[in-house]
Design an enzyme around this catalytic site. Structure first.
Site, PDB file in Angstrom:
ATOM      1  CG  LEU A 147      -2.209  -0.772   1.221  1.00  7.54           C
ATOM      2  CD1 LEU A 147      -2.942  -0.598   2.546  1.00  7.54           C
ATOM      3  CD2 LEU A 147      -3.099  -0.369   0.061  1.00  7.54           C
ATOM      4  CB  SER A 148       4.485   1.889   0.283  1.00  7.05           C
ATOM      5  OG  SER A 148       4.746   1.231   1.502  1.00  7.05           O
ATOM      6  CE  LYS A 187      10.879  -3.900   6.766  1.00  2.31           C
ATOM      7  NZ  LYS A 187       9.877  -3.899   7.856  1.00  2.31           N
ATOM      8  N   GLY A 195      10.016 -12.966  14.382  1.00  3.64           N
ATOM      9  CA  GLY A 195      10.702 -12.562  13.165  1.00  3.64           C
ATOM     10  C   GLY A 195      11.253 -11.152  13.244  1.00  3.64           C
ATOM     11  CB  ALA A 200       9.211 -10.373  16.811  1.00  7.82           C
ATOM     12  CG  ASP A 238       8.984  -0.855  10.204  1.00  9.62           C
ATOM     13  OD1 ASP A 238       8.041  -0.296   9.610  1.00  9.62           O
ATOM     14  OD2 ASP A 238       9.709  -1.719   9.679  1.00  9.62           O
TER      15      ASP A 238
END
Length: 279
Positions: free
Chosen positions: A22-23, A72, A134, A137, A109
């Site tokens: 959706l970015s 990332k 992950g 987390a 984030d």
């Protein structure tokens, strides 16, 4: 200096897969609201192997990049500098290209999670639970280091994941205890539960939601609501969604890439809601 509306600048989100992102909807809505007529924001399917080549093709018209999985951590060797926030979890989701061609990495984030919680009135909790282990987390733990004053219990599926979460806790200076996934129903009694698992992973927990749940932060946004979030809301608990996180982290990206602040949070949220409703 904020850019002129006629400046032709580019930005994009990279990842694999990326078609669901959706970015572009959020960033384009922000550009329109800010009057940045010359700005564009696209999406590109790029995996770890293709990332160095993509960087080699970037020119001075590029303002920045948003990164999702699996990029990332893979991007870090390509950058000239990363922020303390990104370094704290070895994860970059935002890349800025400076006027002199340097690449700076950040992680929006983590502050995005904190901002989404604050928007729902959560400034501080005395304990929390995390479902999953992950990359998301670890960002959740970094955010909890800012808002949780006590123990965090992470519910995971393997001893290896448990060890990783305890190591993240030590690194982030937050008390982390681990428990097996078979005991995950216990997590639902915490004052704040952050679910970081893939779609469907928490569906079986929906029947275990207590009569008076407190706050659930489910990082998913499509499909929405998840079975757990729907049951949580039915029982009167507060729910923070993955769209809340997506919008808040995108707001920070827009502000960094365009030097225009504040970014139009409400406009971006409405654009995301419309796009999800149309799917």
């Amino acid at each position: 200096m904020p850019p002129r509306a006629t400046d032709a600048r580019r930005a994009a989100v990279l990842g694999a897969p990326i078609a669901h992102s959706l970015s572009p909807v959020l960033h384009r809505a922000a550009y329109q609201a800010l009057g940045l007529d010359g700005w564009s924001y696209d999406r590109f399917e790029v995996d770890e192997a293709g990332l160095p080549g993509f960087f080699e093709e970037l020119g001075p018209e590029w303002a920045g990049l948003s990164l999702t999985m699996p990029l990332k951590r893979a991007v870090i060797p390509l950058l000239d500098e990363i922020s303390e926030t990104a370094a704290s979890v070895d994860a970059v989701n935002t890349v800025l290209r400076t006027d002199d061609g340097r690449y700076l990495g950040d992680n929006t984030d983590i502050p995005g999670i904190v901002a989404a919680l604050r928007e729902h009135g959560i400034e501080q909790v005395d304990s929390a639970a995390v479902l999953g282990a992950g990359a998301t987390a670890s960002s959740a733990l970094a955010a909890l280091a800012r808002v949780c004053t006590g123990e965090v219990v992470a519910y995971v599926r393997s001893d290896t994941r448990a060890a990783e979460m305890r190591q993240w806790g030590e690194r982030l200076d937050i008390e982390v205890r681990t428990a097996g996934w078979d005991d995950a129903a216990e997590a639902l009694h915490a004052p704040l539960v952050i679910a970081t698992t893939p779609a469907g992973a928490t569906d079986a927990l929906a029947t275990a939601v207590p009569e008076r749940p407190v706050t659930l932060f489910d990082v998913l946004y499509d499909p929405w609501p998840t079975a757990l979030a729907a049951r949580w809301s039915m029982f009167g608990g507060a729910v923070v969604s993955g769209l809340d996180l997506l919008v808040h982290q995108a707001v920070l990206q827009v502000e960094q890439m365009t030097a225009c602040a504040p970014a139009p949070l409400d406009v971006m949220r409405r654009a995301g809601e419309r796009a999800l409703a149309a799917r």
